[in-house]
Design a protein around this motif. Sequence first.
Motif, short mmCIF file in Angstrom:
data_model
loop_
_atom_site.label_atom_id
_atom_site.label_comp_id
_atom_site.label_asym_id
_atom_site.label_seq_id
_atom_site.Cartn_x
_atom_site.Cartn_y
_atom_site.Cartn_z
N ALA A 26 1.99 1.71 -3.50
CA ALA A 26 0.90 2.13 -4.37
C ALA A 26 0.52 3.58 -4.13
CB ALA A 26 -0.31 1.22 -4.17
N GLU A 27 0.50 3.99 -2.88
CA GLU A 27 0.13 5.37 -2.58
C GLU A 27 1.20 6.37 -3.02
OE1 GLU A 27 -2.94 4.96 1.17
OE2 GLU A 27 -0.79 5.06 1.63
N ALA A 28 2.42 5.88 -3.22
CA ALA A 28 3.50 6.74 -3.71
C ALA A 28 3.52 6.86 -5.22
CB ALA A 28 4.85 6.21 -3.21
N ILE A 51 -3.24 -1.40 -8.35
CA ILE A 51 -2.78 -0.04 -8.65
C ILE A 51 -1.39 -0.07 -9.26
CG2 ILE A 51 -2.08 2.17 -7.63
CD1 ILE A 51 -4.31 1.66 -5.50
N TRP A 58 -9.84 2.46 0.13
CA TRP A 58 -9.09 1.27 0.54
C TRP A 58 -9.96 0.37 1.41
CZ3 TRP A 58 -4.44 -0.34 -1.16
CH2 TRP A 58 -3.63 0.57 -1.84
N ARG A 63 0.84 -1.20 0.00
CA ARG A 63 0.00 0.00 0.00
C ARG A 63 0.87 1.25 0.00
NH1 ARG A 63 -5.18 1.62 3.92
NH2 ARG A 63 -5.29 3.79 3.23
N ARG A 64 1.93 1.25 0.78
CA ARG A 64 2.85 2.39 0.76
C ARG A 64 3.38 2.65 -0.64
NH1 ARG A 64 7.64 1.35 4.49
NH2 ARG A 64 8.52 2.91 3.04
N ALA A 93 -3.51 -2.87 -3.80
CA ALA A 93 -2.19 -2.29 -4.04
C ALA A 93 -1.55 -2.93 -5.26
CB ALA A 93 -1.31 -2.48 -2.81
N PRO A 142 7.33 3.96 -7.29
CA PRO A 142 6.89 3.32 -6.05
C PRO A 142 8.00 2.54 -5.35
CG PRO A 142 5.23 3.05 -7.74
CD PRO A 142 6.44 3.63 -8.42
N ALA A 190 -6.58 4.04 -8.05
CA ALA A 190 -6.07 4.74 -6.87
C ALA A 190 -7.13 5.60 -6.21
CB ALA A 190 -4.87 5.60 -7.27
#
Length: 298
Positions: free
Chosen positions: A134-136, A167, A153, A131-132, A164, A258, A149
Motif C-alpha cells: 500500500a505504501e508503494a 488503500i 496508520w 502495508r508495504r 492496507a 504495489p 493513504a
Amino acid sequence: MTDQNPVSNGIALGRVRHLWQLLEPLHAVLYFAPEALEEAAALGLETGERWPSYFAWRAAPLGAAGPDRVGSAFYSFSPEMVGRYIPAAWDVASPEAVLAARGRAVDRAYRALLGDRVDSPELAEAASLARRAAEAADVEGRPLATANAALAWPSAPHLVLWQAATILREHRGDGHVAALRAAGLDPVEALVSFAAIGAAPEETFQSRRWSAPDWAAARERLVRRGLLEPDGPATATEAGRALRAEVERRTDELAAGPCEALGSEDLARLATLLGDFWLAAIGSGLLPMTTTLGIGKA
C-alpha cells in the motif's frame, strides 16, 4: 479472462488481480458486519439499509465532500442516489467522527470474524506485507486512494491489514475509473456493458439507482457503438466483450505497481497468508454472493 502476460518486472497480471480478489472481501466486511451497523447507529446514521453507512464510511477520508466530488470518485452511482446520502451524512456526524467510528467498527468486526487470529503471527506478517504494498502505491490522480493513504496508520496488525486492503482496493478502483473513461464508458454505460457480459444480473447493477430512462438511453448508446446486440436481452457483441476485456486488462496494469514493489516472492507469500482470512470473510455469510464487481466473471 484477464491477460496473463507479465508486467514490466515479471509479475503476471493474473497475480495482480488475484491479490485484489483476496483483499476485497477483507475490506468489504465493513459494509455488512453487524458491528459496523451498530457503530453507524451510534453515530446517528440510518441503518434500515446499508447505503447511509456505506457512503459515510467510504467518503469520510475525503473530508466533508459534497455530492459532486463523491459521485465523481465513486463513479457508478446515480447523482440522485449520491445526493440522498451526501452531504446528509456530515449533518449527522463529522468526517472525523465517522473515521473514528470506522476504526472501531473494523476492530470489532475483525475480532468477531477472526477471533484469536487477530493476534496471530500470520496476520501480523500479512499486515506488514500488505502495508508495504500500500505504501508503494502511486496515488497521484487517484482521489480515494490518496485520501486513505493520507490517514495515520493504526498500530494493531488487524487494523493495519484492513487499512492496507482499503488503500489497495481504492487504488485499483481509481485506476478502473480511469480505464472506463479511456474506453469512453460513462457511469451508467459502465454498468450496462458489464451486465451485458454476464458479470452480474442487471438488477444487481440497478442497485446504483439509475432510472429506467437512463438505463435505456445508455443501452441505446452502446448499441449505436456496436457494443451491444440491438435486440433481445442486453448482450454484448464481440466488440463489446473485447472493450470490457481491455478495460479489465488496463485496470490490472494500473494496479500492478504495489505488486511490483513487493516482488514475486513476497507477493506469493502475502497471497498464501491471506487465504485463511479470505476464507473467514467469505465463509462468514456477511457478504453478498453476487456484486457489481464481477469477481471471477470478468
